[in-house]
Design an enzyme around this catalytic site. Structure first.
Site, short mmCIF file in Angstrom:
data_model
loop_
_atom_site.label_atom_id
_atom_site.label_comp_id
_atom_site.label_asym_id
_atom_site.label_seq_id
_atom_site.Cartn_x
_atom_site.Cartn_y
_atom_site.Cartn_z
N LYS A 287 0.84 -1.19 0.00
CA LYS A 287 0.00 0.00 0.00
C LYS A 287 0.89 1.25 0.00
CE LYS A 287 -2.06 2.50 3.18
NZ LYS A 287 -2.07 3.82 2.52
N GLU B 141 9.53 16.50 15.30
CA GLU B 141 9.71 16.42 13.85
C GLU B 141 8.71 17.33 13.13
OE1 GLU B 141 8.56 12.82 11.73
OE2 GLU B 141 10.45 12.89 10.62
N GLU C 37 10.74 1.87 9.77
CA GLU C 37 11.60 3.02 9.46
C GLU C 37 10.78 4.27 9.77
OE1 GLU C 37 14.67 2.61 8.73
OE2 GLU C 37 14.63 0.47 8.33
N CYS D 73 13.16 12.23 5.67
CA CYS D 73 13.41 11.82 7.05
C CYS D 73 14.85 12.10 7.46
CB CYS D 73 13.09 10.35 7.21
SG CYS D 73 13.95 9.33 5.99
P1 NAD Z 1 2.23 7.97 8.19
O1 NAD Z 1 2.74 7.15 9.32
O2 NAD Z 1 1.08 8.84 8.41
O3 NAD Z 1 1.83 7.03 6.95
C1 NAD Z 1 2.74 6.14 6.35
C2 NAD Z 1 1.96 5.02 5.69
O4 NAD Z 1 1.31 4.27 6.69
C3 NAD Z 1 0.87 5.52 4.73
O5 NAD Z 1 0.79 4.64 3.63
C4 NAD Z 1 -0.38 5.40 5.58
O6 NAD Z 1 -1.55 5.25 4.84
C5 NAD Z 1 -0.07 4.15 6.38
N1 NAD Z 1 -0.81 4.01 7.63
C6 NAD Z 1 -1.30 5.00 8.44
N2 NAD Z 1 -1.98 4.46 9.47
C7 NAD Z 1 -1.88 3.12 9.34
C8 NAD Z 1 -2.38 2.01 10.09
N3 NAD Z 1 -3.13 2.18 11.18
N4 NAD Z 1 -2.09 0.79 9.65
C9 NAD Z 1 -1.34 0.58 8.57
N5 NAD Z 1 -0.86 1.58 7.78
C10 NAD Z 1 -1.13 2.84 8.18
O7 NAD Z 1 3.50 8.78 7.66
P2 NAD Z 1 3.53 9.87 6.49
O8 NAD Z 1 2.95 11.14 7.00
O9 NAD Z 1 3.01 9.25 5.24
O10 NAD Z 1 5.11 10.05 6.29
C11 NAD Z 1 5.90 10.96 6.98
C12 NAD Z 1 6.67 10.25 8.08
O11 NAD Z 1 7.46 9.21 7.53
C13 NAD Z 1 7.64 11.16 8.79
O12 NAD Z 1 7.58 10.93 10.16
C14 NAD Z 1 8.99 10.73 8.24
O13 NAD Z 1 10.10 10.99 9.08
C15 NAD Z 1 8.77 9.28 8.05
N6 NAD Z 1 9.74 8.72 7.11
C16 NAD Z 1 10.71 7.89 7.60
C17 NAD Z 1 11.67 7.37 6.73
C18 NAD Z 1 12.76 6.45 7.22
O14 NAD Z 1 13.39 5.80 6.39
N7 NAD Z 1 13.02 6.36 8.51
C19 NAD Z 1 11.61 7.70 5.37
C20 NAD Z 1 10.61 8.55 4.94
C21 NAD Z 1 9.66 9.05 5.81
#
Ligand code: NAD
Length: 480
Positions: free
Chosen positions: A174, A384, A249, A283
């Site tokens: 997804k 963040e 991650e 990130c």
């Molecule tokens: P998010 O956690 O809101 O969403 C990430 C994904 O998880 C999306 O596809 C979302 O639909 C899904 N998701 C949300 N709730 C869920 C649930 N209950 N069950 C399963 N899936 C669910 O994050 P975002 O706003 O899309 O991304 C930004 C964040 O990602 C920031 O905190 C950033 O630091 C982090 N990030 C980390 C890395 C890394 O490698 N450490 C890389 C890129 C982004």
């Protein structure tokens, strides 16, 4: 208006409930498409397709899996312009970034893991004196779930899918509901490359329903997730009673530590990039800049001058340095942090205002923003923000800066600028982060482990680490 569909069993399908979500273009704030608001039933169908494909895919020779993954890589390269335009439109990132980083890296992910699987070996141990030999099988897990965020959409989506497939798993994936477009386009490429039906299934929808159905599924035994720390904690909680294998991650709040003996011009150029690339929505961005007191005033003047020169503009223009933030909600979250920073006494050196781009006045544009702070305890320095916002602060000693660098809940990456080898060795060992860059930033070698400590995550991606995650190790002991 373009409606994208789920990719299940090699075919494009509407969601069973026929419910749809709007897809916004960050550059102009308009709805330009719709995506499935998929339910549990769509995830179940994707799972069934993946389960049916698994016996054949897991027994497909390494050479054949490798050939197909490399073919996908070649097709992505051949479609670079089309994918980059789609990514830029969906996410708001400058087209130049999508052309030079996002899509090339997505292609590299498939090429890299297509090659890496041919070199992935397991161990054997002779138990001397006991007349026994042990060898370890690395077997694919079965059906695995891959969930990715919106900031580097295809780049991170494929960073999970490629090693999962290379290792012989079938995938239910997804992408973020905010940036689904390039994941949708990937389906056709997979078909053209000859990926058998059902091996990869891409289901669109909200995290709380579609994503939740993946993490709750009792037979999806491993989840590779990239996203926010709060979501990561939720996934860990749901997955724990089912003993799922997890790679998480998560967020970061990375220090960029600058000593006076560094190569100044190189540091300055790179610090602008590490602060504001992708509108600061990476990130790994170094949003906490600590500068040795002896060069602090000079750095402040030079840095702000360079930041002022950055062009905020429509992502499709090649002269744009800073495009649009990903969504209206995210823009407003970042703006809230600007207010918090001012209230907490941060000194605004530049930026802080929304930008109106002519002809695209409803787009989500924000000036790159620089705050000077006198205490590292403020929220803008601890939480963040994930936008084009950095803090700068001076320090006097190595011990002082090390303490500040480590005094956050995150531990993803850190950057150090110095030419002092002993200091490099001391700091790189003591800094609490999964990745340390010295005199560079975001220089990635895909063979190296990638991931964070503390609230930045669990597990490592990259190289053989990823192939280990996506396989179960089984030891066989034969007495002779
Ligand atoms: P998010 O956690 O809101 O969403 C990430 C994904 O998880 C999306 O596809 C979302 O639909 C899904 N998701 C949300 N709730 C869920 C649930 N209950 N069950 C399963 N899936 C669910 O994050 P975002 O706003 O899309 O991304 C930004 C964040 O990602 C920031 O905190 C950033 O630091 C982090 N990030 C980390 C890395 C890394 O490698 N450490 C890389 C890129 C982004």
């Amino acid at each position: 208006m373009q409606k994208i569909q789920n990719y299940i069993n090699g075919q494009f399908e509407n969601p069973i409930n026929n419910e749809w979500l709007d897809n916004f273009c960050p550059a102009d704030g308009e709805v330009y498409g719709q995506l499935p608001n998929s339910s549990k039933v769509d995830i179940e169908n994707a799972y069934i397709a993946a389960r049916s494909a698994f016996p054949i895919w897991s027994q497909t020779t390494i050479e054949e899996r490798s050939r197909i993954l490399i073919k996908i890589s070649e097709l992505l390269e051949a479609n670079l312009q089309r994918f980059a335009e789609a990514e830029s439109k969906d996410n708001g990132k400058p087209i130049t970034l999508a052309m030079t980083v996002d899509i090339p890296r997505a292609a590299s992910n498939f090429r890299f893991f297509g090659n890496a699987i041919t070199q992935f070996s397991s161990e054997s141990h002779e138990s001397i004196g006991k007349h026994a030999i042990n060898y370890t099988l690395r077997q694919p897990i079965g059906v695995v779930g891959c969930i990715s965020p919106w900031n580097l959409p295809l780049y991170l989506f494929t960073w999970k899918i490629a090693p999962a497939l290379a290792a012989g798993n079938c995938v239910v994936a997804k992408p973020s509901e905010i940036t689904p477009m390039t994941a949708y386009l990937l389906g056709d490429i997979c078909n053209e490359a000859g990926l058998p039906k059902g091996v990869l299934n891409i289901v669109h929808g909200l995290g709380t329903t579609t994503g939740q159905a993946i993490i709750e599924h009792p037979d999806i035994k491993a989840i590779s997730f990239t996203g926010g720390t709060t979501t990561g904690a939720h996934i860990a909680k749901v997955a724990a009673p089912m003993f799922k294998k997890l790679s998480l991650e998560l967020g970061g709040k990375n220090p960029n530590i600058i000593f006076s003996d560094c190569d100044y011009e190189d540091m300055l150029e790179t610090t602008v990039r590490s602060s504001f690339s992708n509108q600061g929505q990476i990130c790994l961005c170094g949003s906490r800049i600590f500068v040795e007191a002896t060069i602090f005033e000079k750095f402040k003047t030079d840095f702000v001058k360079k930041v002022k020169a950055l062009k905020v503009g429509h992502p499709s223009e090649s002269s744009t340095n800073i495009g649009a933030l990903v969504s209206k909600q995210h823009l407003s979250k970042v703006i809230d942090y600007l207010d918090i920073a001012i209230k907490e006494g941060a000194n605004l050196l530049f930026g802080g205002k929304k930008v109106s781009v002519k002809g695209f006045e409803n787009g989500y544009y924000l000036e790159p923003t620089v705050f000077e702070i006198s205490t590292d305890e403020c929220r803008i320095n601890q939480e963040e923000v994930f936008g084009p916002v950095v803090t700068i602060m001076s320090f006097n000693t190595e011990d002082e800066v090390l303490q500040m660098a480590n005094k956050v809940k995150y531990g993803l990456s850190a950057t150090i600028w110095t030419n002092d080898l002993k200091r490099t060795m001391r700091l790189s060992t003591q800094i609490q982060a999964g990745i340390v860059w010295v005199n560079t930033w975001m220089l990635r070698d895909l063979r190296t482990p990638f991931g964070g400590i503390k609230d930045s995550g669990v597990g490592r991606e990259g190289g053989f680490e990823a192939l280990r995650f996506f396989t179960e190790a089984k030891n066989v002991c034969i007495k002779y």
